[in-house]
Scaffold this motif. Structure first.
Motif, PDB file in Angstrom:
ATOM      1  N   THR A  36      12.197   6.597  53.135  1.00  0.00           N
ATOM      2  CA  THR A  36      11.413   6.744  53.185  1.00  0.00           C
ATOM      3  C   THR A  36      10.160   5.499  54.456  1.00  0.00           C
ATOM      4  N   VAL A  37       9.195   5.980  55.150  1.00  0.00           N
ATOM      5  CA  VAL A  37       8.381   5.092  55.959  1.00  0.00           C
ATOM      6  C   VAL A  37       8.352   4.006  54.476  1.00  0.00           C
ATOM      7  N   LYS A  38       7.718   4.225  53.212  1.00  0.00           N
ATOM      8  CA  LYS A  38       7.401   2.967  52.336  1.00  0.00           C
ATOM      9  C   LYS A  38       8.078   2.160  51.998  1.00  0.00           C
ATOM     10  N   ASP A  39       9.145   2.504  51.868  1.00  0.00           N
ATOM     11  CA  ASP A  39      10.715   1.766  51.344  1.00  0.00           C
ATOM     12  C   ASP A  39      10.994   0.958  52.380  1.00  0.00           C
ATOM     13  N   VAL A  40      10.928   1.018  54.069  1.00  0.00           N
ATOM     14  CA  VAL A  40      11.279   0.407  54.855  1.00  0.00           C
ATOM     15  C   VAL A  40      10.569  -0.691  55.290  1.00  0.00           C
ATOM     16  N   ILE A  41       8.813  -0.178  54.948  1.00  0.00           N
ATOM     17  CA  ILE A  41       8.364  -1.247  54.585  1.00  0.00           C
ATOM     18  C   ILE A  41       8.331  -2.450  54.050  1.00  0.00           C
ATOM     19  N   LYS A  42       8.138  -2.338  52.638  1.00  0.00           N
ATOM     20  CA  LYS A  42       8.584  -2.711  51.141  1.00  0.00           C
ATOM     21  C   LYS A  42       9.508  -3.703  51.488  1.00  0.00           C
ATOM     22  N   ASN A  43      10.792  -3.230  52.207  1.00  0.00           N
ATOM     23  CA  ASN A  43      12.438  -3.699  53.374  1.00  0.00           C
ATOM     24  C   ASN A  43      12.051  -5.152  53.343  1.00  0.00           C
ATOM     25  N   VAL A  46       7.907 -11.607  57.488  1.00  0.00           N
ATOM     26  CA  VAL A  46       6.299 -11.424  58.106  1.00  0.00           C
ATOM     27  C   VAL A  46       5.445 -12.401  58.288  1.00  0.00           C
ATOM     28  N   TRP A  47       5.015 -13.879  59.335  1.00  0.00           N
ATOM     29  CA  TRP A  47       4.229 -14.971  59.228  1.00  0.00           C
ATOM     30  C   TRP A  47       3.315 -14.570  60.292  1.00  0.00           C
ATOM     31  N   ASP A  48       2.340 -14.730  59.523  1.00  0.00           N
ATOM     32  CA  ASP A  48       1.369 -15.316  61.148  1.00  0.00           C
ATOM     33  C   ASP A  48       0.757 -16.936  60.676  1.00  0.00           C
ATOM     34  N   LEU A  49       0.938 -17.388  62.360  1.00  0.00           N
ATOM     35  CA  LEU A  49      -0.346 -18.723  61.589  1.00  0.00           C
ATOM     36  C   LEU A  49      -0.865 -19.102  63.925  1.00  0.00           C
ATOM     37  N   THR A  50      -1.129 -19.685  63.739  1.00  0.00           N
ATOM     38  CA  THR A  50      -2.355 -20.627  64.490  1.00  0.00           C
ATOM     39  C   THR A  50      -0.990 -21.365  65.216  1.00  0.00           C
ATOM     40  N   VAL A  51      -1.432 -22.166  66.254  1.00  0.00           N
ATOM     41  CA  VAL A  51      -0.467 -23.022  67.107  1.00  0.00           C
ATOM     42  C   VAL A  51      -1.832 -23.496  67.713  1.00  0.00           C
ATOM     43  N   ASP A  52      -1.351 -24.808  69.299  1.00  0.00           N
ATOM     44  CA  ASP A  52      -1.488 -25.249  69.841  1.00  0.00           C
ATOM     45  C   ASP A  52      -0.743 -24.661  71.235  1.00  0.00           C
ATOM     46  N   PHE A  53      -1.959 -24.136  72.150  1.00  0.00           N
ATOM     47  CA  PHE A  53      -1.539 -23.946  73.001  1.00  0.00           C
ATOM     48  C   PHE A  53       0.163 -24.593  73.850  1.00  0.00           C
ATOM     49  N   GLU A  54       0.332 -25.145  74.262  1.00  0.00           N
ATOM     50  CA  GLU A  54       1.004 -26.067  74.055  1.00  0.00           C
ATOM     51  C   GLU A  54       2.507 -26.126  73.612  1.00  0.00           C
ATOM     52  N   LYS A  55       2.496 -25.532  71.833  1.00  0.00           N
ATOM     53  CA  LYS A  55       3.833 -25.015  71.112  1.00  0.00           C
ATOM     54  C   LYS A  55       4.043 -24.053  70.847  1.00  0.00           C
ATOM     55  N   PHE A  98       1.737 -18.361  57.195  1.00  0.00           N
ATOM     56  CA  PHE A  98       1.345 -17.661  55.511  1.00  0.00           C
ATOM     57  C   PHE A  98       1.784 -16.601  55.955  1.00  0.00           C
ATOM     58  N   ALA A  99       2.357 -16.301  54.409  1.00  0.00           N
ATOM     59  CA  ALA A  99       3.122 -14.537  54.686  1.00  0.00           C
ATOM     60  C   ALA A  99       2.025 -14.122  54.675  1.00  0.00           C
ATOM     61  N   ALA A 100       2.424 -12.605  55.723  1.00  0.00           N
ATOM     62  CA  ALA A 100       1.317 -11.445  55.748  1.00  0.00           C
ATOM     63  C   ALA A 100       2.226 -10.530  55.430  1.00  0.00           C
ATOM     64  N   SER A 101       1.269  -9.490  55.170  1.00  0.00           N
ATOM     65  CA  SER A 101       1.516  -7.428  54.693  1.00  0.00           C
ATOM     66  C   SER A 101       1.962  -6.971  55.614  1.00  0.00           C
ATOM     67  N   PRO A 102       3.321  -6.680  55.961  1.00  0.00           N
ATOM     68  CA  PRO A 102       3.986  -6.132  56.707  1.00  0.00           C
ATOM     69  C   PRO A 102       3.891  -4.384  56.671  1.00  0.00           C
ATOM     70  N   THR A 103       3.760  -4.601  58.147  1.00  0.00           N
ATOM     71  CA  THR A 103       3.777  -2.981  59.283  1.00  0.00           C
ATOM     72  C   THR A 103       4.858  -2.325  59.322  1.00  0.00           C
ATOM     73  N   LEU A 104       4.510  -0.868  59.516  1.00  0.00           N
ATOM     74  CA  LEU A 104       5.986  -0.280  60.003  1.00  0.00           C
ATOM     75  C   LEU A 104       6.385  -1.391  61.241  1.00  0.00           C
ATOM     76  N   GLU A 105       5.463  -1.239  61.578  1.00  0.00           N
ATOM     77  CA  GLU A 105       6.351  -1.971  63.247  1.00  0.00           C
ATOM     78  C   GLU A 105       6.830  -3.193  63.059  1.00  0.00           C
ATOM     79  N   ASP A 106       6.154  -3.853  61.949  1.00  0.00           N
ATOM     80  CA  ASP A 106       6.765  -5.106  61.581  1.00  0.00           C
ATOM     81  C   ASP A 106       8.062  -5.396  60.913  1.00  0.00           C
ATOM     82  N   ALA A 107       8.371  -3.981  60.108  1.00  0.00           N
ATOM     83  CA  ALA A 107       9.913  -2.896  59.259  1.00  0.00           C
ATOM     84  C   ALA A 107      10.910  -2.929  59.976  1.00  0.00           C
ATOM     85  N   TYR A 108      10.033  -2.258  61.743  1.00  0.00           N
ATOM     86  CA  TYR A 108      11.145  -1.440  62.794  1.00  0.00           C
ATOM     87  C   TYR A 108      11.866  -2.796  63.566  1.00  0.00           C
ATOM     88  N   MET A 109      11.296  -3.507  63.576  1.00  0.00           N
ATOM     89  CA  MET A 109      11.369  -4.957  64.612  1.00  0.00           C
ATOM     90  C   MET A 109      12.019  -5.894  63.733  1.00  0.00           C
TER      91      MET A 109
END
Length: 284
Positions: A211-218, A223-232, A267-278
């Motif tokens: 199911t779509v739900k299960d692949v997202i759960k996996n 999946v992580w979100d963060l902000t970095v300086d442009f030079e990094k 910080f940990a992000a809630s995954p989407t189907l695109e995240d799970a697929y990648m």
């Protein structure tokens, strides 16, 4: 209609396009997702009787796929690339393709098929005057002209604007209420919004089926979100599988895949189907 695929393999010379695929489909819309070259088109062309398999078995309610005449009576197929005679009207096009399938199509039935795809008011219009989305809808009408029990569509929304993509998805959803629909695509959004189950192919192998739900759960915890300086920015691009990046002045907001926390500021992000697929495709 139940479709059973058992240990399906397809070889092209020294290249293995499909490697031991086993899946079962029943009523509803089933998504087939994968990058270009994953084997999706080869898979659905075998299911559509257009391509012979190397080994394995494919059954439609216990009818072998080798029984082409029987299978083609119950399967409608819309390829990714197709064309119409430009000077045929919409009605003439539908009637022509029906005749190729030995279907005696009455005008009433033809207009009914066109109504399903919202083209009934354009039945006298020549196909050369249709937009890309209208041609795609006419292609669906051609695929369902014989009222098939199974509809197989390859990249049905590719190249369409957002409004037409929604229209096509809604049509497929309606068809999937009583029929079996196999939707092959590389557009993740089409799967997320319309499919009850999902199969992911990569390099000819089945890497996920469920199911779509299960692949997202996996994908939770990867999946992580963060902000970095442009030079990094390039350092993270080189080290991680970056899903998206947004530049804002001298800062870059990143969304990436990693087994471990990539930075103290991430910080940990809630995954989407695109995240799970990648995550599956990149084997993170």
């Amino acid at each position: 209609m139940k479709i059973e695929i058992r240990e399906l393999t397809k070889d092209y010379s020294s290249c293995r396009a499909l490697d031991n695929i086993s899946i079962t489909f029943d009523e509803g819309i089933h998504g087939l997702l994968g990058p270009n070259g994953a084997g999706k088109t080869t898979f659905i062309r075998i299911l559509s009787t257009l391509l012979p398999k190397t080994s394995g078995e494919v059954y439609y309610n216990n009818i072998k796929v080798e029984n082409k005449k029987e299978i083609r009576r119950i399967v409608g197929y819309l390829p990714q690339e197709f064309s119409f005679y430009p000077n045929f009207t919409v009605y003439e096009t539908l009637d022509y393709f029906a005749s190729l399938s030995n279907i005696n199509l009455s005008k009433k039935v033809a207009l009914n098929r066109l109504e399903i795809v919202n083209l009934q008011d354009l039945w006298k219009v020549k196909t050369k005057a249709l937009s890309g989305g209208m041609k795609r809808r006419l292609g669906i009408a051609v695929a369902i002209v014989g009222d098939p029990e199974v509809l197989i569509v390859d990249e049905p929304t590719a190249g369409l604007d957002p409004e037409e993509r929604i229209r096509v998805r809604n049509m497929l959803s309606q068809f999937g209420k009583t029929k079996t629909v196999l939707l092959s695509t590389h557009i993740v959004e089409d799967i997320a919004l319309s499919c009850k189950s999902l199969s992911i192919l990569n390099k000819g192998r089945l890497v996920y089926n469920g199911t779509v739900k299960d692949v997202i759960k996996n994908a939770e915890g990867y999946v992580w979100d963060l902000t970095v300086d442009f030079e990094k920015y390039e350092q993270y691009m080189d080290k991680y599988n970056v899903i998206s990046s947004i530049v804002d002045g001298n800062k870059v907001s990143l969304r990436l895949l990693s087994k471990e926390k990539p930075s103290i500021n991430a910080f940990a992000a809630s995954p989407t189907l695109e995240d799970a697929y990648m995550r599956l495709i990149k084997e993170v």
